[in-house]
Structures are given as C-alpha cells and as structure tokens.
Motif scaffolding. Structure first.
Motif, PDB file in Angstrom:
ATOM      1  N   ILE A 142       0.883  -1.170   0.000  1.00 57.45           N
ATOM      2  CA  ILE A 142       0.000   0.000   0.000  1.00 57.45           C
ATOM      3  C   ILE A 142       0.914   1.212   0.000  1.00 57.45           C
ATOM      4  CG2 ILE A 142      -1.728   1.352   1.242  1.00 57.45           C
ATOM      5  CD1 ILE A 142      -2.831  -1.229   2.403  1.00 57.45           C
ATOM      6  N   ASP A 143       0.776   2.051  -1.002  1.00 56.69           N
ATOM      7  CA  ASP A 143       1.616   3.252  -1.149  1.00 56.69           C
ATOM      8  C   ASP A 143       3.106   2.909  -1.079  1.00 56.69           C
ATOM      9  OD1 ASP A 143      -0.632   4.903  -1.397  1.00 56.69           O
ATOM     10  OD2 ASP A 143      -0.788   5.157   0.764  1.00 56.69           O
ATOM     11  N   GLY A 144       3.493   1.794  -1.704  1.00 54.17           N
ATOM     12  CA  GLY A 144       4.895   1.414  -1.780  1.00 54.17           C
ATOM     13  C   GLY A 144       5.464   0.787  -0.520  1.00 54.17           C
ATOM     14  N   LYS A 145       4.628   0.554   0.483  1.00 54.66           N
ATOM     15  CA  LYS A 145       5.091  -0.043   1.735  1.00 54.66           C
ATOM     16  C   LYS A 145       4.382  -1.384   1.934  1.00 54.66           C
ATOM     17  CE  LYS A 145       5.482   0.830   6.666  1.00 54.66           C
ATOM     18  NZ  LYS A 145       4.967   1.584   7.800  1.00 54.66           N
ATOM     19  N   LYS A 146       5.166  -2.411   2.293  1.00 55.69           N
ATOM     20  CA  LYS A 146       4.574  -3.732   2.496  1.00 55.69           C
ATOM     21  C   LYS A 146       3.442  -3.668   3.509  1.00 55.69           C
ATOM     22  CE  LYS A 146       8.469  -6.602   1.256  1.00 55.69           C
ATOM     23  NZ  LYS A 146       9.447  -7.581   1.677  1.00 55.69           N
ATOM     24  N   PHE A 147       2.341  -4.318   3.128  1.00 53.23           N
ATOM     25  CA  PHE A 147       1.172  -4.352   4.002  1.00 53.23           C
ATOM     26  C   PHE A 147       0.845  -5.775   4.453  1.00 53.23           C
ATOM     27  CE2 PHE A 147      -3.467  -5.062   4.254  1.00 53.23           C
ATOM     28  CZ  PHE A 147      -3.707  -4.375   5.434  1.00 53.23           C
ATOM     29  N   PHE A 148       0.837  -6.726   3.513  1.00 56.47           N
ATOM     30  CA  PHE A 148       0.428  -8.088   3.852  1.00 56.47           C
ATOM     31  C   PHE A 148       1.177  -9.077   2.980  1.00 56.47           C
ATOM     32  CE2 PHE A 148      -2.335 -11.792   4.192  1.00 56.47           C
ATOM     33  CZ  PHE A 148      -2.704 -11.744   5.512  1.00 56.47           C
TER      34      PHE A 148
ATOM     35  N   ALA B 114       0.508 -13.279   7.220  1.00 58.92           N
ATOM     36  CA  ALA B 114      -0.472 -14.362   7.122  1.00 58.92           C
ATOM     37  C   ALA B 114      -0.186 -15.404   8.205  1.00 58.92           C
ATOM     38  CB  ALA B 114      -0.433 -14.994   5.733  1.00 58.92           C
ATOM     39  N   GLN B 115       1.091 -15.748   8.369  1.00 54.56           N
ATOM     40  CA  GLN B 115       1.475 -16.724   9.397  1.00 54.56           C
ATOM     41  C   GLN B 115       1.134 -16.199  10.797  1.00 54.56           C
ATOM     42  OE1 GLN B 115       2.429 -19.795   8.753  1.00 54.56           O
ATOM     43  NE2 GLN B 115       2.553 -20.312  10.914  1.00 54.56           N
TER      44      GLN B 115
ATOM     45  N   ALA C 132     -13.049  -9.618   8.880  1.00 60.07           N
ATOM     46  CA  ALA C 132     -12.192  -9.074   7.822  1.00 60.07           C
ATOM     47  C   ALA C 132     -10.829  -9.773   7.813  1.00 60.07           C
ATOM     48  CB  ALA C 132     -12.016  -7.567   7.993  1.00 60.07           C
ATOM     49  N   GLY C 133     -10.291 -10.040   8.990  1.00 57.36           N
ATOM     50  CA  GLY C 133      -9.011 -10.733   9.101  1.00 57.36           C
ATOM     51  C   GLY C 133      -9.097 -12.162   8.592  1.00 57.36           C
ATOM     52  N   LYS C 134     -10.180 -12.851   8.940  1.00 57.60           N
ATOM     53  CA  LYS C 134     -10.377 -14.223   8.466  1.00 57.60           C
ATOM     54  C   LYS C 134     -10.505 -14.263   6.953  1.00 57.60           C
ATOM     55  CE  LYS C 134     -12.637 -15.799  12.687  1.00 57.60           C
ATOM     56  NZ  LYS C 134     -13.897 -16.239  13.306  1.00 57.60           N
TER      57      LYS C 134
ATOM     58  N   THR D 296      -8.429 -15.571   1.657  1.00 62.54           N
ATOM     59  CA  THR D 296      -8.239 -15.165   0.265  1.00 62.54           C
ATOM     60  C   THR D 296      -6.767 -15.181  -0.111  1.00 62.54           C
ATOM     61  OG1 THR D 296     -10.244 -13.820   0.376  1.00 62.54           O
ATOM     62  CG2 THR D 296      -8.699 -13.322  -1.407  1.00 62.54           C
ATOM     63  N   PHE D 297      -5.910 -14.701   0.778  1.00 58.20           N
ATOM     64  CA  PHE D 297      -4.467 -14.703   0.523  1.00 58.20           C
ATOM     65  C   PHE D 297      -3.960 -16.135   0.374  1.00 58.20           C
ATOM     66  CE2 PHE D 297       0.008 -14.659   1.721  1.00 58.20           C
ATOM     67  CZ  PHE D 297       0.494 -13.658   0.903  1.00 58.20           C
ATOM     68  N   GLN D 298      -4.406 -17.024   1.240  1.00 60.07           N
ATOM     69  CA  GLN D 298      -3.966 -18.422   1.178  1.00 60.07           C
ATOM     70  C   GLN D 298      -4.395 -19.078  -0.135  1.00 60.07           C
ATOM     71  OE1 GLN D 298      -5.648 -19.578   5.031  1.00 60.07           O
ATOM     72  NE2 GLN D 298      -3.597 -20.153   5.701  1.00 60.07           N
ATOM     73  N   LYS D 299      -5.637 -18.847  -0.560  1.00 62.12           N
ATOM     74  CA  LYS D 299      -6.121 -19.409  -1.827  1.00 62.12           C
ATOM     75  C   LYS D 299      -5.306 -18.866  -2.996  1.00 62.12           C
ATOM     76  CE  LYS D 299     -10.864 -19.887  -0.258  1.00 62.12           C
ATOM     77  NZ  LYS D 299     -12.192 -19.268  -0.328  1.00 62.12           N
ATOM     78  N   MET D 300      -5.068 -17.567  -2.997  1.00 60.57           N
ATOM     79  CA  MET D 300      -4.298 -16.938  -4.061  1.00 60.57           C
ATOM     80  C   MET D 300      -2.877 -17.491  -4.085  1.00 60.57           C
ATOM     81  SD  MET D 300      -3.372 -12.901  -4.554  1.00 60.57           S
ATOM     82  CE  MET D 300      -2.389 -12.898  -3.066  1.00 60.57           C
ATOM     83  N   ASN D 301      -2.271 -17.587  -2.932  1.00 59.49           N
ATOM     84  CA  ASN D 301      -0.903 -18.087  -2.826  1.00 59.49           C
ATOM     85  C   ASN D 301      -0.807 -19.545  -3.289  1.00 59.49           C
ATOM     86  OD1 ASN D 301       1.592 -16.906  -2.164  1.00 59.49           O
ATOM     87  ND2 ASN D 301       1.723 -18.153  -0.321  1.00 59.49           N
TER      88      ASN D 301
END
Length: 115
Positions: A15-21, A26-27, A85-87, A92-97
C-alpha cells in the motif's frame, strides 16, 4: 559440477509502496487464530511481542477494517482474535498463494532446464 537450482516466488501486497500483507503476516494471523493470544503467537513464531503488536497495529490501521481484535489483560487475562475481515483476508491470501504456487510448480522444470 552440478548446480542446485531452485525457483522461488513470494507474494505480498503493498500500500503506497510499503509492504502491508504477505506470508509473514499471514502466518501471524494463523498463529493468533490458533492460540487466541498475540503473545503466544509471537513466541511460537520466534518473534518479539513488540514486533507482532506493531504488525497487527499496522494491519488494523491501514486495512479497510481491523484484522485482529485485541483484548486487554486483567483477571481473566488478555487475548486476541481475528475479525471477520481478518479471516477473509487470510483465507483469500492463502487461496491466491496456493494458485500461484501451483502455477510456478507447473513451469519449474521447464524454466530451470533453460538455466
């Protein structure tokens, strides 16, 4: 001499060039969900509580909605739990990964064979 070749890929969200997630956060969410505690999650990951807390605060502030709800200590002790929202973000991140990993694995032999 035979060289060991390995194809690696990591996915994260800026987000705006800074790591967000990414994989580390995720871990952390997985460990919070498992342990119900930020301090236990941090300890299991070999991370300082301060760093884990900063990561949660960053996700909660920069995300559209908070990802983790922290409960202060006291007689019954504190705790932490993932918000809906966290769940959803974690799932979604896990599925994408998983899909990214599957795609990379399908092409690894061909790619490394050219190197």
């Amino acid at each position: 001499m035979k060289s060991e070749k390995e194809l690696k890929i990591r996915c994260w969200i800026d987000i705006d060039g800074k790591k967000f997630f990414g994989p580390g956060r995720a871990q952390l969410l997985i460990m919070i969900d498992k342990n119900g505690s930020l301090s236990k999650a941090a300890k299991e990951m070999g991370m300082s509580y301060r760093k884990a807390w900063a990561m949660v605060e960053d996700m909660n502030q920069r995300g559209r909605q908070p990802y983790v709800e922290l409960h202060k200590g006291g007689i019954q002790g504190g705790g932490a739990e993932l918000t809906e929202a966290g769940k959803k973000a974690l799932s979604t991140f896990q599925k994408m990964n998983d899909k990214i990993t599957e795609t990379v694995q399908q092409h690894t032999d061909e790619m490394l064979g050219m190197i």
